[in-house]
Design a protein around this motif. Structure first.
Motif, PDB file in Angstrom:
ATOM      1  N   ASP A  61      74.658  40.228  51.030  1.00 40.80           N
ATOM      2  CA  ASP A  61      75.184  41.513  50.574  1.00 40.80           C
ATOM      3  C   ASP A  61      74.363  42.669  51.124  1.00 40.80           C
ATOM      4  O   ASP A  61      73.146  42.747  50.888  1.00 40.80           O
ATOM      5  CB  ASP A  61      75.170  41.582  49.040  1.00 40.80           C
TER       6      ASP A  61
ATOM      7  N   LEU B 144      73.273  46.381  50.833  1.00 37.21           N
ATOM      8  CA  LEU B 144      73.179  47.245  49.665  1.00 37.21           C
ATOM      9  C   LEU B 144      72.555  48.591  50.010  1.00 37.21           C
ATOM     10  O   LEU B 144      71.783  48.700  50.960  1.00 37.21           O
ATOM     11  CB  LEU B 144      72.324  46.574  48.581  1.00 37.21           C
TER      12      LEU B 144
ATOM     13  N   ALA C  19      70.899  50.349  44.778  1.00 35.99           N
ATOM     14  CA  ALA C  19      71.496  49.061  44.413  1.00 35.99           C
ATOM     15  C   ALA C  19      70.578  47.914  44.838  1.00 35.99           C
ATOM     16  O   ALA C  19      70.478  46.897  44.145  1.00 35.99           O
ATOM     17  CB  ALA C  19      72.869  48.909  45.047  1.00 35.99           C
ATOM     18  N   PHE C  20      69.901  48.089  45.959  1.00 35.35           N
ATOM     19  CA  PHE C  20      68.971  47.063  46.440  1.00 35.35           C
ATOM     20  C   PHE C  20      67.817  46.883  45.461  1.00 35.35           C
ATOM     21  O   PHE C  20      67.467  45.757  45.102  1.00 35.35           O
ATOM     22  CB  PHE C  20      68.446  47.450  47.826  1.00 35.35           C
TER      23      PHE C  20
END
Length: 139
Positions: A78, A80, A84-85
């Motif tokens: 994913d 990110l 968000a990471f």
């Protein structure tokens, strides 16, 4: 001039006899390239790790973090954003702080991005972090 049905059948059989070896060769080549081909994991972001003279095996880590040359982060498969990471890494580390974590950073990435990842991992409580490099050929 009209050919009889028997002559049509013999011409078709003749064409089949000439095509069959070609079909066999194509299938054999297909099987060869399937078996001989190298299957490797596709990285979610384009990463070219730095070179290293140190020999060592890279163990498979359940958590892999990618940092691309342009500073994009990916956790597993994913890609990110920065916020968000940080949230995803913190949650992943909190589930098992003793798990091995592998960082695959591009050789041209700004070092502050890698330091940011390391600080995020430290604040989340990660204890086993490894930086992945490529083996450099001996001079």
């Amino acid at each position: 001039m009209k050919l009889s049905a028997r002559e049509d059948a013999s011409q078709l059989a003749s064409i089949d006899d000439r095509i069959m070896p070609l079909i066999n060769i194509v299938f054999l080549l297909l099987i060869f390239f399937l078996v001989a081909g190298v299957i490797r994991e596709v990285e979610p972001v384009d990463v070219d790790p730095p070179r290293s003279m140190v020999e060592g095996e890279s163990e498979v880590a359940p958590l892999t973090i990618y940092v691309s040359a342009d500073g994009h982060f990916a956790l597993g498969d994913d890609v990110l954003t920065d916020d968000a990471f940080n949230v995803a890494v913190t949650e992943a580390v909190l589930t098992d702080p003793e798990q091995a974590i592998r960082i695959v950073a591009d050789r041209n990435v700004d070092s502050t991005k890698v330091i940011t990842v390391l600080e995020t991992l430290r604040s989340a409580g990660a204890s086993r972090v490894k930086l992945t490099t490529q083996m450099q050929a001996a001079p």
